[in-house]
Enzyme design. Structure first.
Site, PDB file in Angstrom:
ATOM      1  N   ASP A  52      -2.834   2.753  -5.977  1.00 49.93           N
ATOM      2  CA  ASP A  52      -1.985   2.466  -4.828  1.00 49.93           C
ATOM      3  C   ASP A  52      -1.430   1.351  -4.325  1.00 49.93           C
ATOM      4  O   ASP A  52      -1.179   1.161  -3.029  1.00 49.93           O
ATOM      5  CB  ASP A  52      -2.009   4.101  -4.077  1.00 49.93           C
ATOM      6  CG  ASP A  52      -3.086   3.413  -3.144  1.00 49.93           C
ATOM      7  OD1 ASP A  52      -4.165   3.253  -3.502  1.00 49.93           O
ATOM      8  OD2 ASP A  52      -3.000   4.017  -2.275  1.00 49.93           O
ATOM      9  N   GLU A  53      -2.353  -0.026  -4.770  1.00 52.84           N
ATOM     10  CA  GLU A  53      -2.205  -1.087  -3.073  1.00 52.84           C
ATOM     11  C   GLU A  53      -2.303  -1.908  -4.816  1.00 52.84           C
ATOM     12  O   GLU A  53      -2.661  -1.866  -5.352  1.00 52.84           O
ATOM     13  CB  GLU A  53      -3.368  -1.544  -3.199  1.00 52.84           C
ATOM     14  CG  GLU A  53      -3.850  -0.330  -2.073  1.00 52.84           C
ATOM     15  CD  GLU A  53      -5.775  -0.859  -1.219  1.00 52.84           C
ATOM     16  OE1 GLU A  53      -5.534  -1.623  -1.150  1.00 52.84           O
ATOM     17  OE2 GLU A  53      -5.930   0.171  -0.675  1.00 52.84           O
TER      18      GLU A  53
ATOM     19  N   ASP B 144       0.875  -1.312   0.239  1.00 56.60           N
ATOM     20  CA  ASP B 144       0.101   0.227   0.298  1.00 56.60           C
ATOM     21  C   ASP B 144       0.898   1.344  -0.226  1.00 56.60           C
ATOM     22  O   ASP B 144       1.574   1.255   0.743  1.00 56.60           O
ATOM     23  CB  ASP B 144      -1.086  -0.017   1.483  1.00 56.60           C
ATOM     24  CG  ASP B 144      -1.757   0.777   1.183  1.00 56.60           C
ATOM     25  OD1 ASP B 144      -3.042   0.839   1.370  1.00 56.60           O
ATOM     26  OD2 ASP B 144      -2.110   1.336   0.274  1.00 56.60           O
TER      27      ASP B 144
END
Length: 610
Positions: A201-202, A111
DNA sequence: GCGGATCAC
DNA sequence: TATGGTGATCCGC
């Protein structure tokens, strides 16, 4: 009794949840600042009187009523049900779940820290150390300095300014984030070419094979991964290492920012980890479920076990199986790239200054239709059902849908359908219009896309031409689904009611291993056999031992397992009645203790005052 | 199949 | 001065 315009002094009991609600969803999930209640008060202060506030108040009240009904249901059910029977059923489910636990795969959740904010920092280093937010009307991200003031993603900018007058507001630059995202993902893909990109973003990775081949520990592997990401992109990421996706995700939050957390891979350590974890941290448990659980005394995952009978009786509301899995820290460990087939809908929507004029509203609708057509064309989708969505001046949301026999792709059809659905509803004052198409058909299917996908790898998202819009810090792509991962048999039915649970115990346990490509059963076995998977040992323990007598049981024969456990249970009950057991209290109590060697890590559910 | 609600990001 | 957009799922009907 309707409380008289609580604008001045809200009832304490109700305003507590309302204040929390107004603070927004992200305030609860992330770590709290020192004095969240002060912050919540400022937020409520600033919101007061607005239509948004009134709507939130209404929703909060409706939830309160819903909870009231829930508690009534619970009350009567507790009186009427055979509680011992219910508890026994729960015990069976717990045993079955434990037998499905698979700790053979090393799953990592990555993350990025304050992704949009840190991307902006690269373009404007002067912002370092300053509180700033990204977004216009509503913030998509806040820098860590801003977070200290209670500023959160999803927060209205004018409220954030109240919390932090120094706050610097930046506009969003989707292209920048998309570029950075690709860089980061490309690095991660070195460690698992089959990783799942969950959002911009993960990502989830299965590093089992990488660690074996390179002879490194999971911690070393992830440290290196994070170091290289930082070296090559100047961005920091946090990571969680655990045996399944749910746990990995929760763990990645543990040492954020720029840290990692490794959960030991044994059953007891996992349960110790879960027992004090607030249920709100669990993916899938949002604000509503959190409040409903709280109303029956469940705030931590450990409380799920304590209140398992109530949860079983309220299975419809809570989902017993999901709750028990959560308590045990069991979830899917399948990590594979997102595939186009999984897509279910495509849509577009726009918020604007509230409009009452019919023609102006229709113009907005037309713009949305055009946007959607473009998107559908670029990404190659057609669909059979068109859904109109509109939000009124007072934030009430409605949807209206229509299905066709033919495939819809064009703006004219989208607009005409939207119009047909909207006109009968007018006159209205509207602040949002949206269109969504479902029942999709993949227009890129039998083209060259198969080959393209083969060569492009998991970081290649959808259309190579124009990047998909990134509307917030978080983005497209599916994820979650821990629920349907561990179902015994995935065919259509829910497997959720108590009756079903009982039934399922008599069904064959083998989770239809290699069959059915329908995908509904992402247990580890359903992973397509790749060179990678072939090398891995599928070490689902097919042996467990009976918690009562210790006898080894073959879990592949569920019927025998159940017969045996039933036998032991009844024997236990008899001994208890005869006072032969040392700890012979209420039957239910004793039964709980009997399982406690693997169920009940700390007998005291909510005593720890950390 | 439809509409509302909830959730994630 | 006035609170986002995209996509998924589940339930009840």
């Amino acid at each position: 009794m309707v409380e008289a315009s609580s604008d001045t002094a809200p009832t304490p009991s109700q305003s507590k949840s309302l204040l929390k609600r107004l603070a927004g969803p992200s305030s609860a999930k992330a770590g709290l600042t020192n004095d969240q209640s002060d912050i919540n008060r400022i937020i409520a202060e600033a919101s007061k009187g607005s239509k948004y506030y009134e709507n939130e108040k209404k929703k909060d009240k409706e939830l309160t009523e819903r909870i009231k009904r829930l508690l009534q249901t619970q009350n009567t059910a507790m009186k009427e049900a055979d509680l011992a029977q219910v508890e026994s059923t729960v015990s069976h489910v717990l045993i079955e779940l434990e037998s499905l636990r698979d700790t053979s795969q090393i799953i990592v959740h990555i993350d990025a820290d304050a992704f949009f904010a840190n991307c902006e920092l690269l373009y404007n280093p002067d912002l370092k150390g300053k509180p700033f937010g990204v977004g216009k009307g509503v913030l998509t991200t806040a820098s860590y300095e801003a977070r200290k003031f209670g500023v959160r993603s999803g927060m209205a900018a004018f409220i954030a300014k109240k919390l932090c007058p120094e706050l610097i507001l930046l506009s969003i630059h989707p292209q920048r984030y998309s570029d950075m995202s690709k860089k980061v993902m490309a690095i991660l893909a070195r460690y698992d070419p089959d990783m799942l990109v969950a959002s911009c973003d993960e990502a989830y990775l299965n590093i089992t094979e990488y660690c074996e081949q390179h002879n490194v520990t999971a911690e070393e592997c992830v440290s290196e991964m994070r170091r290289i990401v930082q070296e090559e992109t100047k961005l920091t990421v946090s990571a969680g290492i655990a045996p399944n996706r749910m746990l990995a995700k929760i763990c990645s939050d543990k040492n954020k920012p720029n840290g990692q957390f490794h959960l030991p891979f044994n059953s007891q350590a996992i349960k110790d980890f879960m027992v004090d974890l607030p249920v709100r941290k669990v993916p899938g448990i949002g604000r509503v479920l959190e409040r409903m659980l709280e109303s029956i005394g469940v705030t931590t995952c450990g409380d799920i076990f304590t209140h398992r009978v109530s949860i079983a009786l309220l299975d419809k509301e809570f989902g017993l199986r999901f709750m028990l899995q959560t308590y045990m820290g069991i979830a899917s460990n399948v990590v594979r790239p997102y595939s186009r087939e999984e897509r279910k809908s495509i849509g577009a929507e726009r918020t604007f200054h509230p409009l009452a004029d019919k023609d102006k509203i229709l113009q907005k609708l037309e713009e949305v239709a055009e946007e959607l057509e473009n998107d559908m064309t670029e990404t190659g989708w057609a669909g059979r059902t068109v859904t109109l969505k509109y939000k009124l001046d007072d934030y009430q949301v409605f949807t209206r849908a229509k299905s066709f026999e033919r495939w819809i792709t064009k703006k004219v059809d989208l607009f005409a359908t939207g119009k047909e659905l909207l006109l009968p509803e007018l006159p209205l004052k509207i602040r949002l219009i949206g269109l969504r198409v479902t029942k999709l058909k993949d227009l890129k299917l039998s083209t060259d896309s198969g080959i393209k996908r083969y060569f492009s790898g998991p970081t290649e998202q959808t259309s190579p031409r124009k990047k998909r819009k990134i509307s917030s810090e978080n983005n497209q792509d599916v994820d979650y689904n821990w629920q349907d991962c561990i179902l015994l048999d995935g065919d259509e039915e829910d497997c959720k009611t108590l009756e079903d649970e009982l039934l399922s115990l008599t069904k064959p346990a083998s989770p239809r291993a290699s069959a059915a490509p329908e995908g509904a059963v992402p247990t580890h076995e359903s992973k397509p056999v790749s060179a990678k998977a072939a090398g891995k040992k599928r070490s689902i323990e097919s042996q467990i031992s009976c918690p009562l007598c210790g006898k080894e049981l073959n879990t592949n024969d569920n019927q025998k397992v159940n017969a045996h456990i039933d036998f032991c249970l009844s024997r236990e009950a008899i001994q208890e009645a005869d006072g032969q057991l040392p700890d012979a209290k209420a039957k239910s109590k004793s039964q709980a203790n009997a399982w406690s060697w693997f169920l009940d890590p700390k007998t005291k559910p909510r005593s720890k005052g950390k």
